[in-house]
Design a protein around this motif. Sequence first.
Motif, PDB file in Angstrom:
ATOM      1  N   CYS A 261     -37.915 -42.266 -21.518  1.00 27.26           N
ATOM      2  CA  CYS A 261     -36.691 -41.533 -21.860  1.00 27.26           C
ATOM      3  C   CYS A 261     -35.540 -41.922 -20.939  1.00 27.26           C
ATOM      4  N   ARG A 262     -34.326 -41.606 -21.359  1.00 26.00           N
ATOM      5  CA  ARG A 262     -33.127 -41.885 -20.576  1.00 26.00           C
ATOM      6  C   ARG A 262     -33.046 -40.918 -19.398  1.00 26.00           C
ATOM      7  N   ALA A 263     -32.591 -41.412 -18.257  1.00 27.46           N
ATOM      8  CA  ALA A 263     -32.398 -40.567 -17.078  1.00 27.46           C
ATOM      9  C   ALA A 263     -31.061 -40.885 -16.440  1.00 27.46           C
ATOM     10  N   VAL A 264     -30.250 -39.845 -16.211  1.00 26.19           N
ATOM     11  CA  VAL A 264     -28.974 -39.969 -15.505  1.00 26.19           C
ATOM     12  C   VAL A 264     -29.123 -39.244 -14.172  1.00 26.19           C
ATOM     13  N   ILE A 265     -28.813 -39.933 -13.093  1.00 29.65           N
ATOM     14  CA  ILE A 265     -28.964 -39.364 -11.757  1.00 29.65           C
ATOM     15  C   ILE A 265     -27.595 -39.295 -11.091  1.00 29.65           C
ATOM     16  N   VAL A 266     -27.150 -38.081 -10.731  1.00 29.64           N
ATOM     17  CA  VAL A 266     -25.901 -37.911  -9.990  1.00 29.64           C
ATOM     18  C   VAL A 266     -26.259 -37.780  -8.516  1.00 29.64           C
ATOM     19  N   MET A 267     -25.734 -38.695  -7.711  1.00 30.46           N
ATOM     20  CA  MET A 267     -26.062 -38.738  -6.282  1.00 30.46           C
ATOM     21  C   MET A 267     -24.789 -38.626  -5.450  1.00 30.46           C
ATOM     22  N   PRO A 268     -24.844 -37.936  -4.287  1.00 29.35           N
ATOM     23  CA  PRO A 268     -23.681 -37.904  -3.405  1.00 29.35           C
ATOM     24  C   PRO A 268     -23.300 -39.310  -2.955  1.00 29.35           C
ATOM     25  N   THR A 269     -22.023 -39.526  -2.708  1.00 25.74           N
ATOM     26  CA  THR A 269     -21.577 -40.848  -2.262  1.00 25.74           C
ATOM     27  C   THR A 269     -22.136 -41.212  -0.894  1.00 25.74           C
ATOM     28  N   THR A 270     -22.669 -40.226  -0.150  1.00 25.23           N
ATOM     29  CA  THR A 270     -23.240 -40.467   1.177  1.00 25.23           C
ATOM     30  C   THR A 270     -24.690 -40.926   1.120  1.00 25.23           C
ATOM     31  N   THR A 271     -25.272 -41.027  -0.080  1.00 18.58           N
ATOM     32  CA  THR A 271     -26.683 -41.402  -0.219  1.00 18.58           C
ATOM     33  C   THR A 271     -26.921 -42.823   0.300  1.00 18.58           C
ATOM     34  N   PRO A 272     -27.965 -43.021   1.140  1.00 22.31           N
ATOM     35  CA  PRO A 272     -28.269 -44.372   1.627  1.00 22.31           C
ATOM     36  C   PRO A 272     -28.492 -45.344   0.475  1.00 22.31           C
ATOM     37  N   LEU A 273     -28.028 -46.572   0.665  1.00 24.08           N
ATOM     38  CA  LEU A 273     -28.109 -47.596  -0.374  1.00 24.08           C
ATOM     39  C   LEU A 273     -29.541 -47.862  -0.805  1.00 24.08           C
ATOM     40  N   ILE A 274     -30.495 -47.734   0.121  1.00 25.36           N
ATOM     41  CA  ILE A 274     -31.892 -47.994  -0.213  1.00 25.36           C
ATOM     42  C   ILE A 274     -32.364 -47.067  -1.329  1.00 25.36           C
ATOM     43  N   LYS A 275     -31.863 -45.829  -1.325  1.00 26.67           N
ATOM     44  CA  LYS A 275     -32.279 -44.865  -2.349  1.00 26.67           C
ATOM     45  C   LYS A 275     -31.547 -45.122  -3.670  1.00 26.67           C
ATOM     46  N   ILE A 276     -30.289 -45.500  -3.595  1.00 26.36           N
ATOM     47  CA  ILE A 276     -29.528 -45.821  -4.812  1.00 26.36           C
ATOM     48  C   ILE A 276     -30.160 -47.008  -5.528  1.00 26.36           C
ATOM     49  N   ASP A 277     -30.471 -48.048  -4.763  1.00 23.59           N
ATOM     50  CA  ASP A 277     -31.062 -49.252  -5.350  1.00 23.59           C
ATOM     51  C   ASP A 277     -32.441 -48.957  -5.946  1.00 23.59           C
ATOM     52  N   ALA A 278     -33.200 -48.101  -5.273  1.00 28.86           N
ATOM     53  CA  ALA A 278     -34.535 -47.769  -5.773  1.00 28.86           C
ATOM     54  C   ALA A 278     -34.462 -47.052  -7.114  1.00 28.86           C
ATOM     55  N   VAL A 279     -33.467 -46.166  -7.270  1.00 23.53           N
ATOM     56  CA  VAL A 279     -33.292 -45.430  -8.525  1.00 23.53           C
ATOM     57  C   VAL A 279     -32.872 -46.385  -9.647  1.00 23.53           C
ATOM     58  N   LYS A 280     -31.927 -47.264  -9.354  1.00 30.14           N
ATOM     59  CA  LYS A 280     -31.476 -48.235 -10.359  1.00 30.14           C
ATOM     60  C   LYS A 280     -32.615 -49.159 -10.766  1.00 30.14           C
ATOM     61  N   HIS A 281     -33.456 -49.507  -9.808  1.00 26.97           N
ATOM     62  CA  HIS A 281     -34.581 -50.406 -10.094  1.00 26.97           C
ATOM     63  C   HIS A 281     -35.543 -49.804 -11.106  1.00 26.97           C
ATOM     64  N   ARG A 282     -35.609 -48.465 -11.139  1.00 22.41           N
ATOM     65  CA  ARG A 282     -36.483 -47.778 -12.089  1.00 22.41           C
ATOM     66  C   ARG A 282     -35.840 -47.642 -13.472  1.00 22.41           C
ATOM     67  N   GLY A 283     -34.608 -48.129 -13.629  1.00 27.29           N
ATOM     68  CA  GLY A 283     -33.961 -48.105 -14.930  1.00 27.29           C
ATOM     69  C   GLY A 283     -33.092 -46.896 -15.187  1.00 27.29           C
ATOM     70  N   ALA A 284     -32.891 -46.050 -14.179  1.00 27.65           N
ATOM     71  CA  ALA A 284     -32.050 -44.871 -14.359  1.00 27.65           C
ATOM     72  C   ALA A 284     -30.578 -45.224 -14.187  1.00 27.65           C
ATOM     73  N   GLU A 285     -29.706 -44.408 -14.781  1.00 27.46           N
ATOM     74  CA  GLU A 285     -28.264 -44.571 -14.640  1.00 27.46           C
ATOM     75  C   GLU A 285     -27.796 -43.740 -13.444  1.00 27.46           C
ATOM     76  N   VAL A 286     -27.100 -44.366 -12.504  1.00 29.35           N
ATOM     77  CA  VAL A 286     -26.651 -43.680 -11.292  1.00 29.35           C
ATOM     78  C   VAL A 286     -25.167 -43.364 -11.378  1.00 29.35           C
ATOM     79  N   VAL A 287     -24.829 -42.112 -11.079  1.00 30.98           N
ATOM     80  CA  VAL A 287     -23.441 -41.677 -10.971  1.00 30.98           C
ATOM     81  C   VAL A 287     -23.243 -41.155  -9.554  1.00 30.98           C
ATOM     82  N   LEU A 288     -22.357 -41.789  -8.786  1.00 33.58           N
ATOM     83  CA  LEU A 288     -22.060 -41.338  -7.426  1.00 33.58           C
ATOM     84  C   LEU A 288     -20.895 -40.366  -7.474  1.00 33.58           C
TER      85      LEU A 288
END
Length: 503
Positions: A92-119
Amino acid sequence: MKNDYVKRINEARVYDVAKKTPLEFQTYLSSRFHNQIFLKREDLQPVFSFKLRGAYNKMAGLSKPQLDKGVITASAGNHAQGVALSAQKLGCRAVIVMPTTTPLIKIDAVKHRGAEVVLWGDSYSDAYQHALEIEKKEGLTFVHPYDDPDVIAGQGTIAKEILDEYKKPIHAIFCCVGGGGLLAGMATYIKAMRPEIKVIGVEAKDAEAMSLSLKAGKRVVLDQVGLFADGAAVKEVGQVTFPLCQAYVDEMIVVDNDAICAAIKDVFEDTRSILEPAGALSVAGMKAYIKKHNLKDETLVGIASGANMNFDRLRFVAERAEIGEKREAVLAVTIPETPGAFKNFCRLLGQRNITEFNYRFSDPKKAHIYVGLATNDKDEPSQIKAMLDKEGLPTIDLTNNEVAKLHLRHLVGGHSPQAKNEMVFRFEFPEKPGALMKFLETMGHNWNISLFHYRNHGADFGRVLVGMQVPPEDEINFEVFLNQLGYPSWDETDNPAYKLFLG
């Protein structure tokens, strides 16, 4: 209420994505602290955190129409990865809203799983509000990081695994606390199955929403939260989790960043694994609990809840771990500016290992030295200070002085007679690209900056020490300026470390 959650936990669907993690005996920690210490290694999950348990349990129970539309969540990182992996598994589709302060390692890990990231925003609260707007606009299903019975039940499966594996007596189990999902799920199950086991929640000093709420008897909203332990940084605990914690949690412990850094090092020495700050909270709290209750020969379990560490942050952790473990004393010592004085000072220190030494000529009669010394116990700094004072070398113990540890160790030797009417303030702001420039632009040009120190510590917030020349007649305007600036600030003008080395 307990029986309902026990049923939910027993029936939780987590093992399509999660694995039963090992409960590992910690040889080094157990020997040092004279107790049998175990760690539940949730850092070994596929997303390096326990959060996928609750996320998948919630999402696996959604209807086909809900999954077809997709899910949305707000998260500082670990829950986001859990939702992303669960969505990948369920298709299924997943949209993840993350604070702009989130470490890049976590942002990249979420994108790698195919989720859409909104900072969005500087905190979880900002991201959460934005996620709710998107949820309504696009008809998505919100998967809460902690305040949902299915999420709580998913996290509670950790307690079930511990009690299924370890049948011997356990004195206490320690959990990190953010919004309270892990603590609520574990406490509810443990008190239903083994009520004699104490359940202890652990929070970071600048994010103790649960501790304050339990004391007040109602949910308390923090004005701001520290972001070092970003995986547990929330301004308000959950509406569902709070009454569960009220009913079943035995004690809360609050620890500072130095203690967290020391705990990260402790776990590394036993496992060669590096926990993130929130992941090491349980160990830091366990150590504080042992000291508080003078505990010996008991069995203690800590949840190693996550290992999504920003690599750059290791600089800060390494710098502070020795102080957090009380293995380093930081002292300011005044010695005569005469031949042989320094040699005599070193002789007095004996065989102690000098970890840091800063000095610069600034006075023809006195020399001010900033020195770090390796120590063996918490009483040694005061003993060293007493010895040096007795020898006629005035000494200030800076071991617990925040501005000295953060800034002045990098600035020692800078008295400036020309800096008249200097006021010194410490500021913090969310660390992200362009944050320092934004801070400088906000500062404006009303007062001359006479001192400025900034260092990127690899943490999620930037720290700045600023000296400004403010004439006495302008102090009221300066106070108004501080109130309007929008950044947390601390007046360090009277700090003894500043006066000795820079004032």
